[in-house]
Structures are given as structure tokens and as C-alpha cells.
Scaffold this motif. Structure first.
Motif, mmCIF file in Angstrom:
data_model
loop_
_atom_site.group_PDB
_atom_site.id
_atom_site.type_symbol
_atom_site.label_atom_id
_atom_site.label_comp_id
_atom_site.label_asym_id
_atom_site.label_seq_id
_atom_site.Cartn_x
_atom_site.Cartn_y
_atom_site.Cartn_z
ATOM 1 N N ARG A 88 19.600 -12.042 -11.480
ATOM 2 C CA ARG A 88 19.861 -10.899 -12.365
ATOM 3 C C ARG A 88 21.352 -10.805 -12.695
ATOM 4 N N PHE A 89 22.178 -11.065 -11.698
ATOM 5 C CA PHE A 89 23.623 -11.025 -11.930
ATOM 6 C C PHE A 89 24.034 -12.097 -12.929
ATOM 7 N N VAL A 90 23.515 -13.305 -12.753
ATOM 8 C CA VAL A 90 23.832 -14.399 -13.683
ATOM 9 C C VAL A 90 23.298 -14.068 -15.073
ATOM 10 N N GLY A 91 22.091 -13.467 -15.121
ATOM 11 C CA GLY A 91 21.517 -13.101 -16.410
ATOM 12 C C GLY A 91 22.385 -12.107 -17.166
ATOM 13 N N ARG A 92 22.982 -11.161 -16.439
ATOM 14 C CA ARG A 92 23.864 -10.194 -17.103
ATOM 15 C C ARG A 92 25.131 -10.856 -17.641
ATOM 16 N N VAL B 57 25.250 -13.966 -18.847
ATOM 17 C CA VAL B 57 24.959 -14.980 -19.860
ATOM 18 C C VAL B 57 25.438 -14.569 -21.252
ATOM 19 N N PRO B 58 25.102 -13.341 -21.763
ATOM 20 C CA PRO B 58 25.595 -12.982 -23.108
ATOM 21 C C PRO B 58 27.115 -13.019 -23.197
ATOM 22 N N GLN B 59 27.787 -12.543 -22.150
ATOM 23 C CA GLN B 59 29.249 -12.567 -22.170
ATOM 24 C C GLN B 59 29.761 -14.012 -22.188
ATOM 25 N N ALA B 60 29.084 -14.879 -21.436
ATOM 26 C CA ALA B 60 29.499 -16.283 -21.407
ATOM 27 C C ALA B 60 29.317 -16.929 -22.785
ATOM 28 N N LEU B 61 28.200 -16.626 -23.451
ATOM 29 C CA LEU B 61 27.961 -17.178 -24.778
ATOM 30 C C LEU B 61 29.004 -16.692 -25.781
ATOM 31 N N THR B 62 29.350 -15.393 -25.681
ATOM 32 C CA THR B 62 30.390 -14.849 -26.562
ATOM 33 C C THR B 62 31.724 -15.515 -26.296
ATOM 34 N N ALA B 63 32.019 -15.728 -25.008
ATOM 35 C CA ALA B 63 33.278 -16.391 -24.654
ATOM 36 C C ALA B 63 33.309 -17.820 -25.184
ATOM 37 N N VAL B 64 32.161 -18.509 -25.125
ATOM 38 C CA VAL B 64 32.092 -19.881 -25.632
ATOM 39 C C VAL B 64 32.387 -19.907 -27.125
ATOM 40 N N GLU B 65 31.798 -18.957 -27.874
ATOM 41 C CA GLU B 65 32.030 -18.923 -29.313
ATOM 42 C C GLU B 65 33.472 -18.556 -29.641
ATOM 43 N N GLY B 66 34.013 -17.581 -28.909
ATOM 44 C CA GLY B 66 35.375 -17.138 -29.200
ATOM 45 C C GLY B 66 36.441 -18.115 -28.778
ATOM 46 N N SER B 67 36.154 -18.930 -27.780
ATOM 47 C CA SER B 67 37.166 -19.861 -27.266
ATOM 48 C C SER B 67 37.260 -21.146 -28.071
ATOM 49 N N GLY B 68 36.313 -21.373 -28.966
ATOM 50 C CA GLY B 68 36.310 -22.624 -29.716
ATOM 51 C C GLY B 68 35.686 -23.773 -28.955
ATOM 52 N N ASP C 33 12.000 -7.682 -19.049
ATOM 53 C CA ASP C 33 11.655 -7.398 -17.651
ATOM 54 C C ASP C 33 11.075 -8.622 -16.960
ATOM 55 N N ASP C 34 10.317 -9.411 -17.697
ATOM 56 C CA ASP C 34 9.695 -10.619 -17.118
ATOM 57 C C ASP C 34 10.415 -11.871 -17.611
ATOM 58 N N SER C 35 11.737 -11.865 -17.534
ATOM 59 C CA SER C 35 12.546 -12.973 -18.049
ATOM 60 C C SER C 35 12.173 -14.298 -17.385
ATOM 61 N N ARG C 36 11.852 -15.267 -18.223
ATOM 62 C CA ARG C 36 11.539 -16.599 -17.692
ATOM 63 C C ARG C 36 12.793 -17.281 -17.155
ATOM 64 N N ILE C 37 13.923 -17.040 -17.820
ATOM 65 C CA ILE C 37 15.165 -17.654 -17.356
ATOM 66 C C ILE C 37 15.522 -17.146 -15.973
ATOM 67 N N ARG C 38 15.452 -15.816 -15.782
ATOM 68 C CA ARG C 38 15.777 -15.258 -14.459
ATOM 69 C C ARG C 38 14.785 -15.736 -13.410
#
Length: 434
Positions: free
Chosen positions: A150-154, A156-167, A330-335
Motif C-alpha cells: 500500500r505504501f509503494v502504491g501511494r 507510484v503516482p508521485q514517481a510517475l510524475t517525477a519521471v515525466e518532470g525529470s525528463g 480497493d482490489d488493486s491487482r498491482i498491490r
């Protein structure tokens, strides 16, 4: 759980207060007993000295009591001088601990750095800890693994945003294109086709082609189109005799017969000709420079197409949308898969001693290097904290923890002093007495 095994700050503070109260009571009792013993020695000296004329043997008692009193007073002075000025008098070299707070702080920090944070003892202590087993046990717990997922799942969106913003996305895409451009397409395609043509599997393509042509020859619309084309090509006089229908019928019959023969005969000359065509094409891909140049030109044209970049962007957007929607569900397959992966990692780690040994060695090296780089800061931090202590608090803290033991120096001083007094009295009596 951590809340069950670790005391709260309020509980720890209360327990420390109780411990300090008990230490203070014990210190006061010891001080009172030591002071009482000193007074007894002094009273004994006075009594023995006053009655010595009547009972000469009391001279030995008086000598013991006198020396014990002197020793007790001297040691009382020594003990008190550590913490405060005796009787409040400004005697030099007293109140040693409060007067040397800064030096004690620096020396304490240096002592801890040199003796407790030296590389050898630090590595020896770290090697006693099985970090890998702790990690394995923690990960193997299903609840903890789910919490970590759950912690990693929270994140993930921030990591994806960071990937896009960092080039980073563009950087990776550019590196991938550069690596693809380095690949020689023609030999690679030839190798793929060679693998495909093993056991004449390419003949299936010819079979599919025969089926397609067969369906075309049985299609009424297609036949009508062919008949119209034949009609246009024939002289008008032939059309009077319906030559177009005859020719179409013969063409379709001949083609169908040929296709049936090819389909039924694995060694048909047409199949063999197809084998030679495929083999020749593969050979040209491997060795022909013109084919290689054409393949490279096609590759560059394909990679330069704006549609490819747009496709990559859409694929990334679709992937990101899918991941973000899934981790919020709630039933996230990734998590769920992450939790299962963490549990499995813990189990595999528990059952593989070699990996645990390697991990432990890595922890030792990393933590040793970290402590080595930070130990100067630790000693400086300790020194600064000790310097900030209130003098009264510091004196009270030291006295609470070692003051009771220091009081026994007074007992020892009275006993040793008394015995020394008796020995001196006996030596005086033996040497000087007539």
C-alpha cells in the motif's frame, strides 16, 4: 506490533522518574551512614583519648579513631570537591565536574568516537546482527507485506510524475532509439527468417496464400470483375460468341486445379520453387549490401515517423492511467501482486543462506562506511549536548549514578586511615618508646 513491544514516551519518562527517586533515596541513606560513621569515629577518638590515662590500651583505639576521622574527612572533601565547593568555600580545584563541563564534553565525545565508533569494534558488532533474517522475517509477514505494498502504491503516482518532470522518460526513449539504430536489421531479419523456415514452416504461408486465392476464385463479385476485364481486352467479335465466359471458366478451372495439386503435394515443384525463393531472399539479407542498405533506410524511415512517437506517447499515457486507476482501487491487482512478491522474497531469503550472507556483508559494509563518515558528527553532537546541560542537572545526573559508589570511598578512607593510624602508633611505640 511495535506499539506492544515498545514503551510509550510517557511510560518511559515515568519509569525514569521512579528510578531516579530510588537512586536519590539510596544515595541519601549512604551519605547519612557515612556521616554517622565519621561522627562515631570522632566521638570514639575523644572518649578513648580522655580515658587513655586510666586504660593505656585505649591509646590504640584513639590512634585508630583519630586516623579514621582524618581519613574520613579527607575522603569526604575529595568526594564533595568533585561536584561542588566544600562548605561553599572558594577553594581552588574544587567543583571539578561543573568547572570543567566544556572539557568533559569534548573529551567524552572524543572518547566515544575513538573507542566506541572505531572501525574494528563497529564492524565486529555489526557482524553479530543478522540483518537479512530480520528483513526476511519482516517481509514474510503477510500483513506487513500488504502494508508495504500500500505504501509503494501511494508512491507510484508521485514517481510517475517525477519521471515525466525529470525528463527521464525522454532520456530513456532517446537511448532506446539510439540502441535500435545500432542494430543491423538485415542480418537480424535473416536470422529470424532462418529460424522460421526450419522444418519448412514457411510452407504454411503458401498454404494460406492458396486458401486466399481459392476463396477469390469462388467469389462471384471477383469473377464478375475478371470477366468484365477480359471482355474489355478481347476484340468485339469474340464477345458475340461469349468468349469471355469461356476464357474465365478455363482460367478458373486451371488455376483451381493447379492450387489443388500444390495443396495436396508437399513436394510439388511450386513448393520447391517457393523454398528456393525464400532461401535466396534470406541469403541476400545476410550478404547483399544493397539489401542491407535498403533495410537500414526502411528502419530509419520507420523510426522517424511522427506516428511512432505519437504511439509511444499514447502507450505511456495509457500505461500511466492504468497504473494510477489500479493502485487507487480497493482490489488493486498491482498491490496484490506486490504483496505476494514481498512475501515470496521473504521466504526465498529465509531459505537461501548464501544470499543472506551476501546481504549481511553488504549491510556491514554500508553501515560501517556510514558510521565512519558520521562519527565525527556524533562526537560533536554529544559534546554539544553535554555543554548545553544545566550545571545542576549534570551534577545531579552524575551524582545519582555514581555518587553512592563514591560514598563508599569515605568508608574505605576511614578503615584504611584507621589501620594506618594503628600501624603508625605501633611503630612509634616500638621505635621511640624507652
Amino acid at each position: 506490533m511495535a506499539s506492544e513491544s515498545t514503551a510509550s514516551p510517557d511510560t518511559s519518562a515515568a519509569a525514569q522518574a521512579v528510578s531516579d527517586t530510588a537512586k536519590l533515596k539510596a544515595l541519601r541513606r549512604t551519605k547519612a551512614v557515612a556521616t554517622g560513621a565519621l561522627l562515631i569515629c570522632f566521638a570514639t577518638f575523644l572518649i578513648a583519648r580522655s580515658l587513655q590515662a586510666q586504660w593505656p590500651w585505649l591509646a590504640v583505639v584513639a590512634a585508630f579513631a583519630e586516623a579514621a576521622t582524618i581519613g574520613g574527612i579527607a575522603d569526604w572533601y575529595a568526594v564533595v570537591a568533585l561536584f561542588r565547593r566544600p562548605l561553599g568555600l572558594p577553594i581552588p580545584h574544587t567543583a571539578i565536574i561543573p568547572s570543567n563541563q566544556a572539557r568533559i564534553a569534548d573529551n567524552l565525545g572524543n572518547f566515544i568516537e575513538a573507542n566506541f565508533l572505531a572501525p574494528a569494534p563497529v564492524r565486529e558488532k555489526l557482524e553479530q546482527v543478522d540483518f537479512a533474517s530480520l528483513v526476511a522475517d519482516w517481509l514474510a509477514d503477510k500483513d506487513r507485506a500488504e502494508g508495504l505494498s500500500r505504501f509503494v502504491g501511494r508512491l507510484v503516482p508521485q514517481a510517475l510524475t517525477a519521471v515525466e518532470g525529470s525528463g527521464l522518460k525522454e532520456f530513456v526513449g532517446q537511448r532506446v532509439l539510439e540502441q535500435v539504430e545500432k542494430v543491423n536489421v538485415a542480418p537480424l531479419t535473416a536470422d529470424l527468417l532462418s529460424a522460421f523456415t526450419e522444418d519448412r514452416r514457411h510452407q504454411r504461408l503458401l498454404d494460406e496464400f492458396i486458401k486466399v486465392v481459392g476463396r477469390f476464385l469462388n467469389d462471384e463479385d471477383a469473377l464478375a470483375t475478371m470477366r468484365e476485364k477480359i471482355r474489355q481486352e478481347l476484340p468485339s467479335v469474340f464477345n458475340l460468341f461469349r468468349a469471355d465466359a469461356y476464357l474465365l471458366k478455363r482460367i478458373v478451372a486451371s488455376a483451381g486445379s493447379l492450387l489443388e495439386e500444390v495443396r495436396a503435394d508437399p513436394e510439388h515443384p511450386m513448393r520447391q520453387e517457393f523454398d528456393r525463393f525464400v532461401a535466396g531472399f534470406i541469403d541476400k539479407l545476410k550478404h547483399s549490401e544493397s539489401y542491407a542498405r535498403r533495410a537500414e533506410r526502411m528502419k530509419r524511415d520507420f523510426l522517424a515517423r511522427p506516428e511512432l512517437q505519437a504511439l509511444a506517447g499514447e502507450m505511456w499515457k495509457s500505461l500511466r492511467d492504468f497504473i494510477e486507476q489500479d493502485v487507487r482501487a480497493d482490489d488493486s491487482r498491482i498491490r496484490r501482486h506486490l504483496a505476494g512478491m514481498f512475501v515470496e522474497v521473504g521466504r526465498q531469503l529465509s531459505s537461501d543462506p548464501q544470499i543472506r550472507a551476501d546481504m549481511n556483508q553488504g549491510f556491514v559494509v554500508a553501515l560501517s562506511a556510514f558510521i565512519e563518515s558520521q562519527k565525527s558528527g556524533v562526537s560533536l553532537f554529544i559534546a554539544e549536548q553535554v555543554k548545553r546541560w544545566d550545571l545542576g542537572q549534570m551534577t545531579r545526573l552524575i551524582e545519582l549514578n555514581i555518587g553512592r559508589d563514591l560514598q563508599y570511598i569515605r568508608f574505605n578512607g576511614m578503615i584504611i586511615g584507621g589501620l594506618a593510624g594503628v600501624l603508625l602508633y605501633i611503630a612509634e611505640y616500638v621505635i621511640i618508646a624507652p
